[in-house]
Design a protein around this motif. Sequence first.
Motif, PDB file in Angstrom:
ATOM      1  N   LEU A 261      24.135  59.778 -43.459  1.00 35.20           N
ATOM      2  CA  LEU A 261      23.100  60.769 -43.172  1.00 35.20           C
ATOM      3  C   LEU A 261      22.941  61.680 -44.379  1.00 35.20           C
ATOM      4  O   LEU A 261      23.902  62.261 -44.849  1.00 35.20           O
ATOM      5  N   GLU A 262      21.706  61.803 -44.868  1.00 28.85           N
ATOM      6  CA  GLU A 262      21.446  62.704 -46.001  1.00 28.85           C
ATOM      7  C   GLU A 262      21.162  64.088 -45.447  1.00 28.85           C
ATOM      8  O   GLU A 262      20.039  64.390 -45.036  1.00 28.85           O
ATOM      9  N   LEU A 263      22.187  64.928 -45.426  1.00 30.80           N
ATOM     10  CA  LEU A 263      22.005  66.262 -44.855  1.00 30.80           C
ATOM     11  C   LEU A 263      20.997  67.086 -45.644  1.00 30.80           C
ATOM     12  O   LEU A 263      20.298  67.923 -45.089  1.00 30.80           O
ATOM     13  N   SER A 264      20.909  66.837 -46.957  1.00 24.67           N
ATOM     14  CA  SER A 264      20.006  67.667 -47.765  1.00 24.67           C
ATOM     15  C   SER A 264      18.553  67.421 -47.386  1.00 24.67           C
ATOM     16  O   SER A 264      17.696  68.249 -47.660  1.00 24.67           O
ATOM     17  N   PHE A 267      16.641  69.906 -44.488  1.00 26.10           N
ATOM     18  CA  PHE A 267      16.263  71.295 -44.699  1.00 26.10           C
ATOM     19  C   PHE A 267      14.783  71.431 -44.972  1.00 26.10           C
ATOM     20  O   PHE A 267      14.180  70.564 -45.594  1.00 26.10           O
ATOM     21  N   LYS A 337      20.183  75.135 -50.752  1.00 28.76           N
ATOM     22  CA  LYS A 337      20.911  73.968 -50.247  1.00 28.76           C
ATOM     23  C   LYS A 337      22.330  73.948 -50.797  1.00 28.76           C
ATOM     24  O   LYS A 337      23.275  73.580 -50.098  1.00 28.76           O
ATOM     25  N   LEU A 341      25.226  73.671 -48.069  1.00 31.14           N
ATOM     26  CA  LEU A 341      25.910  72.385 -47.981  1.00 31.14           C
ATOM     27  C   LEU A 341      27.324  72.449 -48.548  1.00 31.14           C
ATOM     28  O   LEU A 341      27.894  71.408 -48.871  1.00 31.14           O
TER      29      LEU A 341
ATOM     30  N   VAL B  72      22.820  68.815 -55.000  1.00 33.71           N
ATOM     31  CA  VAL B  72      23.001  70.016 -54.183  1.00 33.71           C
ATOM     32  C   VAL B  72      24.345  70.008 -53.470  1.00 33.71           C
ATOM     33  O   VAL B  72      24.771  71.021 -52.933  1.00 33.71           O
ATOM     34  N   TYR B  73      25.042  68.859 -53.479  1.00 35.45           N
ATOM     35  CA  TYR B  73      26.344  68.799 -52.825  1.00 35.45           C
ATOM     36  C   TYR B  73      27.445  69.364 -53.715  1.00 35.45           C
ATOM     37  O   TYR B  73      28.569  69.571 -53.257  1.00 35.45           O
ATOM     38  N   THR B  75      28.642  72.506 -55.128  1.00 32.49           N
ATOM     39  CA  THR B  75      28.398  73.933 -54.973  1.00 32.49           C
ATOM     40  C   THR B  75      28.649  74.652 -56.284  1.00 32.49           C
ATOM     41  O   THR B  75      29.702  74.450 -56.895  1.00 32.49           O
ATOM     42  N   GLY B 212       9.143  73.308 -50.309  1.00 32.15           N
ATOM     43  CA  GLY B 212      10.234  73.957 -49.596  1.00 32.15           C
ATOM     44  C   GLY B 212      11.286  72.964 -49.152  1.00 32.15           C
ATOM     45  O   GLY B 212      12.446  73.323 -48.998  1.00 32.15           O
ATOM     46  N   ARG B 213      10.853  71.723 -48.941  1.00 36.35           N
ATOM     47  CA  ARG B 213      11.827  70.715 -48.542  1.00 36.35           C
ATOM     48  C   ARG B 213      12.556  70.165 -49.754  1.00 36.35           C
ATOM     49  O   ARG B 213      13.589  69.539 -49.612  1.00 36.35           O
TER      50      ARG B 213
END
Lengths: 375, 215
Positions: A261-264, A267, A337, A341, B72-73, B75, B212-213
């Motif tokens: 699952l691509e959580l990003s 959003f 994000k 995340l 984006v993963y 941080t 925004g996405r």
Amino acid sequence: MVIRAGKDGCYIASNTEVKQWLPAVHPPSSKKVVDPTGGGNGFLGGFAVGLVRWSREAGHGFGRLEEAAIWGSVAASFCIEQVDFNNSSLAILGSEILGYHTSEYLLCHYPRLPMTVLFAAQYAYVGPKALRSMTLEWGVEVAAEPGGEVDPGLLQLKRLRPEEAVIQAGKTGRPNQQWAYRRGTSSRIVYDDQFGDLKKDATTASGNAMVVGSSTAQGPGATDEEASKNFVRALVGAVYLHAGRAAAKRFFEQHFLSRQLELSKLFDFKHAPRDLSRLCAREGFESPVARLISETGRLSRHPVFVVGVYSGNDKLGEGAGASLDEARIRAAAAALKGWYLYSPIDAMVPSDVEGGDKEKKKWEPAMIDIGEIIT
Amino acid sequence: MNCNPISRALPRAKLSSSPVNSLQASTICRRHESSYRRTQKRLRVKPDPSFTNTTTHQDHIIFNPPSSAPSVYHTPLKFLPKGDRRRDLYTSASSPSSSSHTTTQQQQQQQSTPTPSARLPPALKSPTEKKYHLTESDIASMRELRAADPRQWTRVRLAQRFECSEFFVSLCCHAPEIKSEREQQLEDIKRRWGRRKTEARQDRQRRKESWGRDE
């Protein structure tokens, strides 16, 4: 070899010993027989248990095959006496187990996820659509018509096409239901189900898709999605009951958590720069400034601008776009994000330390975040 | 592709001091060279120092990935909570000298704050100082003017008079009686648009939603 013959009983044969008919428990015209659906499945379940539990010393004097067939016939007789002999209670148990394991995984591994994203991720892992696609992957199909002699590997239900499915307005468990109040996130956490959707009343017929035992005499029927959902949940419930808690957790990890699952992608920020500046103000960082990292083709038909959002000297996020505004907003969204995340390394879930084996693993408290950005 | 700054080729226009224009001037590319020798010279790219500065003669690994959009993963350092072990990894990665020997307290202090002298890219919009100069009486007079003649005292004129932003004016006062009138004017303008303009606007709106996405 075993041949089930409905009201005629069953015929068992083996090359070594026995070849005989066993009569059905209920005579053909018995009033006790209400719904034959599920009889075949019940027979097989009893038969399997009989085969496993038979021993020569138990002292009934029957051979293994005969004893198993007796068990099967008696089990089938119970099934056909009632209309409610189905998997709905197993489905309820299974749905609670799936919901528990999914939510503990998401909350411990992604402590900062906003509530709406959490609902969406829960739905993606164990929602009705995911369960339907799993049913298709496993190759479980739907029988054309429910009945007594349907092959037990098929789902039996009175099929409704999705456009025919009636949405019953039952009790949702919310107070003041007659007024169309706005369903905010807090009220969804308190009153709605694990996906943030309205709860359906358990007693309305349309919400109840019986896996086994849904005959034409019962309510309007169910869609394939409803039936698949209940089937998978009942399966998990059965694994929990018959194989134990650890086995159910392993089943969940191997079949549900292994799905990507691509959580990003879940959003959607309506005002990304504003939210980011509120976040920095709340956390005490310097206010974010958008800076142009690089660009190309500014005066051409397809420019590319790469903008980074900096708080002081630290880059929070980066975005590329065809205009300066687009790049700035994408950079702010990427920074947000990056905040939401965050995932701690070596995150533990509570079920890792279940079972009382204290020497195995020590519980490390999970990170609890302050909450979403509120504007 | 090699880009030589062509300061001589450009006409001597007034050079503004904004950093964006200087960036623009430095990245205009020459697309042609007159001789084969000059072309070859432009196309000769020296390898990155990480591939040439090899002091060891043994087999070793060079980690030099191509530039790509950051994930984006991962941080950023500022967003990591206080107790996270990755903070130490970040600080030790930023100062390569610390890996081989133990650091003194002074060096550790230097590591925890990134070098302020590092040049940052130019800002898109220079941050303006917020002025909190309006008092209650100012705001009351703003409301009176708006209520008295909303067509004369628009948000733009009020913002100019009181030296604040139009957004702040909209927070202080509103004029519901001319709202429908303005909306009607906008509707009339939009009705006169052709198919192409309407569709272009709708596409633009849909594109903005996808920003925004960040997809």
